[in-house]
Scaffold this motif. Sequence first.
Motif, mmCIF file in Angstrom:
data_model
loop_
_atom_site.group_PDB
_atom_site.id
_atom_site.type_symbol
_atom_site.label_atom_id
_atom_site.label_comp_id
_atom_site.label_asym_id
_atom_site.label_seq_id
_atom_site.Cartn_x
_atom_site.Cartn_y
_atom_site.Cartn_z
ATOM 1 N N UNK A 78 0.828 -1.208 0.000
ATOM 2 C CA UNK A 78 0.000 0.000 0.000
ATOM 3 C C UNK A 78 0.858 1.252 0.000
ATOM 4 N N UNK A 79 1.875 1.214 0.825
ATOM 5 C CA UNK A 79 2.756 2.385 0.935
ATOM 6 C C UNK A 79 3.430 2.661 -0.420
ATOM 7 N N UNK A 80 3.917 1.588 -1.054
ATOM 8 C CA UNK A 80 4.565 1.772 -2.355
ATOM 9 C C UNK A 80 3.569 2.321 -3.367
ATOM 10 N N UNK A 81 2.379 1.771 -3.326
ATOM 11 C CA UNK A 81 1.338 2.243 -4.240
ATOM 12 C C UNK A 81 1.071 3.734 -4.003
ATOM 13 N N UNK A 82 1.069 4.136 -2.748
ATOM 14 C CA UNK A 82 0.832 5.554 -2.445
ATOM 15 C C UNK A 82 2.008 6.403 -2.923
ATOM 16 N N UNK A 83 3.152 5.743 -3.169
ATOM 17 C CA UNK A 83 4.316 6.431 -3.740
ATOM 18 C C UNK A 83 4.354 6.201 -5.256
ATOM 19 N N UNK A 84 3.195 5.998 -5.818
ATOM 20 C CA UNK A 84 2.966 5.883 -7.258
ATOM 21 C C UNK A 84 3.695 4.700 -7.906
ATOM 22 N N UNK A 181 -4.090 10.869 -4.501
ATOM 23 C CA UNK A 181 -4.373 10.006 -5.648
ATOM 24 C C UNK A 181 -5.084 10.889 -6.656
ATOM 25 N N UNK A 182 -4.355 11.334 -7.670
ATOM 26 C CA UNK A 182 -4.882 12.373 -8.544
ATOM 27 C C UNK A 182 -5.117 13.612 -7.706
ATOM 28 N N UNK A 183 -6.361 14.097 -7.743
ATOM 29 C CA UNK A 183 -6.650 15.294 -6.945
ATOM 30 C C UNK A 183 -7.199 14.937 -5.565
ATOM 31 N N UNK A 184 -7.436 13.634 -5.383
ATOM 32 C CA UNK A 184 -8.076 13.215 -4.139
ATOM 33 C C UNK A 184 -7.047 12.943 -3.040
ATOM 34 N N UNK A 185 -7.401 13.274 -1.811
ATOM 35 C CA UNK A 185 -6.574 12.862 -0.678
ATOM 36 C C UNK A 185 -7.188 11.599 -0.093
ATOM 37 N N UNK A 186 -6.405 10.531 -0.096
ATOM 38 C CA UNK A 186 -6.926 9.252 0.399
ATOM 39 C C UNK A 186 -6.214 8.872 1.691
ATOM 40 N N UNK A 187 -6.866 7.985 2.433
ATOM 41 C CA UNK A 187 -6.268 7.501 3.679
ATOM 42 C C UNK A 187 -5.643 6.136 3.453
ATOM 43 N N UNK A 188 -4.446 5.983 3.926
ATOM 44 C CA UNK A 188 -3.800 4.680 3.890
ATOM 45 C C UNK A 188 -4.284 3.917 5.131
ATOM 46 N N UNK A 189 -4.967 2.793 4.935
ATOM 47 C CA UNK A 189 -5.541 2.115 6.106
ATOM 48 C C UNK A 189 -4.468 1.585 7.058
ATOM 49 N N UNK A 190 -4.874 1.368 8.297
ATOM 50 C CA UNK A 190 -4.047 0.590 9.213
ATOM 51 C C UNK A 190 -4.402 -0.879 9.002
ATOM 52 N N UNK A 191 -3.648 -1.732 9.658
ATOM 53 C CA UNK A 191 -3.805 -3.155 9.400
ATOM 54 C C UNK A 191 -3.853 -3.928 10.709
ATOM 55 N N UNK A 192 -4.643 -5.003 10.717
ATOM 56 C CA UNK A 192 -4.674 -5.854 11.911
ATOM 57 C C UNK A 192 -4.772 -7.316 11.483
ATOM 58 N N UNK A 193 -3.974 -8.143 12.096
ATOM 59 C CA UNK A 193 -4.014 -9.575 11.762
ATOM 60 C C UNK A 193 -3.857 -10.365 13.051
#
Length: 438
Positions: A78-84, A181-193
């Motif tokens: 996810x983090x990498x994806x958020x770094x395009x 993400x484009x013009x949108x500000x998105x939230x990177x979720x937290x994770x639980x397992x």
Amino acid sequence: MDCNNTLANLSKQLKSSNDAVIIELQDGFSFKHQGIYNFERFISFFDWTITDKRVLIDMTHCYGANYQALSLIVLYAWKLKSQRCTVTFKESEATQGASEMFRSLGGRGTFTVMMHEHLNFKGSNYKPLFALRNNTDFKKIIESAESYTDDFNVEFTKTLRYVLSELLYNTREHGQSHYQYGKKTCTLPSLCQFSWYKNKSEVSFIIADNGIGIKAHLEQAYPGQENHAEAILKAMKPKVSGTFGTNDPYRDKNNAGIGLFLSTNIIRRLNAEMHIISGDAVVHISPRDITSKKLNSFWPGTFVLVTIKVDKGAAEHSLEEMLRGFREEALLEQNKADTNEQKEQLYVNISNYFGFFAEDKEAAISFKEDKIFPALDSGKKILLDFKGIESSPHSFLSALLASPIKSTGMRAYKIFKIVNATPDIRETVDFIMDENTE
Ligand SMILES: Nc1ncnc2c1ncn2[C@@H]1O[C@H](COP(=O)(O)OP(=O)(O)O)[C@@H](O)[C@H]1O
Ligand SMILES: [Mg+2]
């Protein structure tokens, strides 16, 4: 340096063309190495600097892994994806090993879940993995944890739920991160397992985020934390919170700043352990002791790993009683803490007073007369925070510090504390210390 590591890095470089990177999951992808926790080794796997690349995460050579460790691959992707980056996973068809474990977690849904706030992972019921973004996710996680612990005694279930929810609150309240993400500000979720290791009678769970980390968060209320480890330890103290009384609907007002204090104390009372990783530090909490360690690599954000032995024969600890006891302790500790530290210290954020090029000698002299000497006279310690300062000339630092240091003699080493200094600045200050304490 670990020679395997060097080889792996080399092959990484060889295999990557200009815009493609191959990341190979090493065999035994786990927090432990040869049976011993080794976060240094684990965290060094993650390269956070990759942006705008095609990334292939190759799991085919990883035959053994740990579910909590593997779930962090999702957060990493996810983090990498958020770094395009465009991230793909290479899995083998094998019915064992990391590829199969990843499928059990529902890892194939990594980006579907990232892009759709109402969807979550569809893995095996035995290996629940969740994205945490909203109340619905929160409820799902708690429900799943409860169905999971049907076998356990009531108090144990309640206790587990308590610790889990404190940590989930924390990641939601303090560990959020955002990306464009484009013009949108998105939230990177937290994770639980979580996993229930029946053969070991052990429950493990992990809660992870890529937020700003404990140090940066805590510094909103307690500026000038010396390092990540100190910040984590500080956050564990009662009534220490990085939020300045923000009006948060999830906050139990009586509980402000006490979540980590209570959870870590519960962990110590049970047959359990907790690792808190944030920035470049790991703090280990166990019934025996609390230890901290600085790592050479870092985790951007925070993750907490909890492992609890389910001892069915053991006497039940009543959660209510435990909490009551710890709250009383917290009050005592709090009263003690109130009378020291914060009030007994002058905090000097150098860039606030002198700008990012701290070199105005005249300003240093008047600051010394107006602030430092009066503080010393009233018995205060001096905390100098050089955050953001690249360099500062000897003459400035000397004008600011030489005579105050001299006036305190050898006690200077206890009174003056320097944080966030570049090696250059630290060396200069050390020199001034030495010169004036002889
Ligand atoms: N996941 C996290 N990310 C960033 N900071 C955190 C995280 N978890 C805890 N913290 C820091 O630790 C502090 C103490 O946490 P806690 O004891 O639960 O108190 P509270 O949540 O009421 O502030 C938080 O205020 C925050 O500064
Ligand atoms: Mg909390």
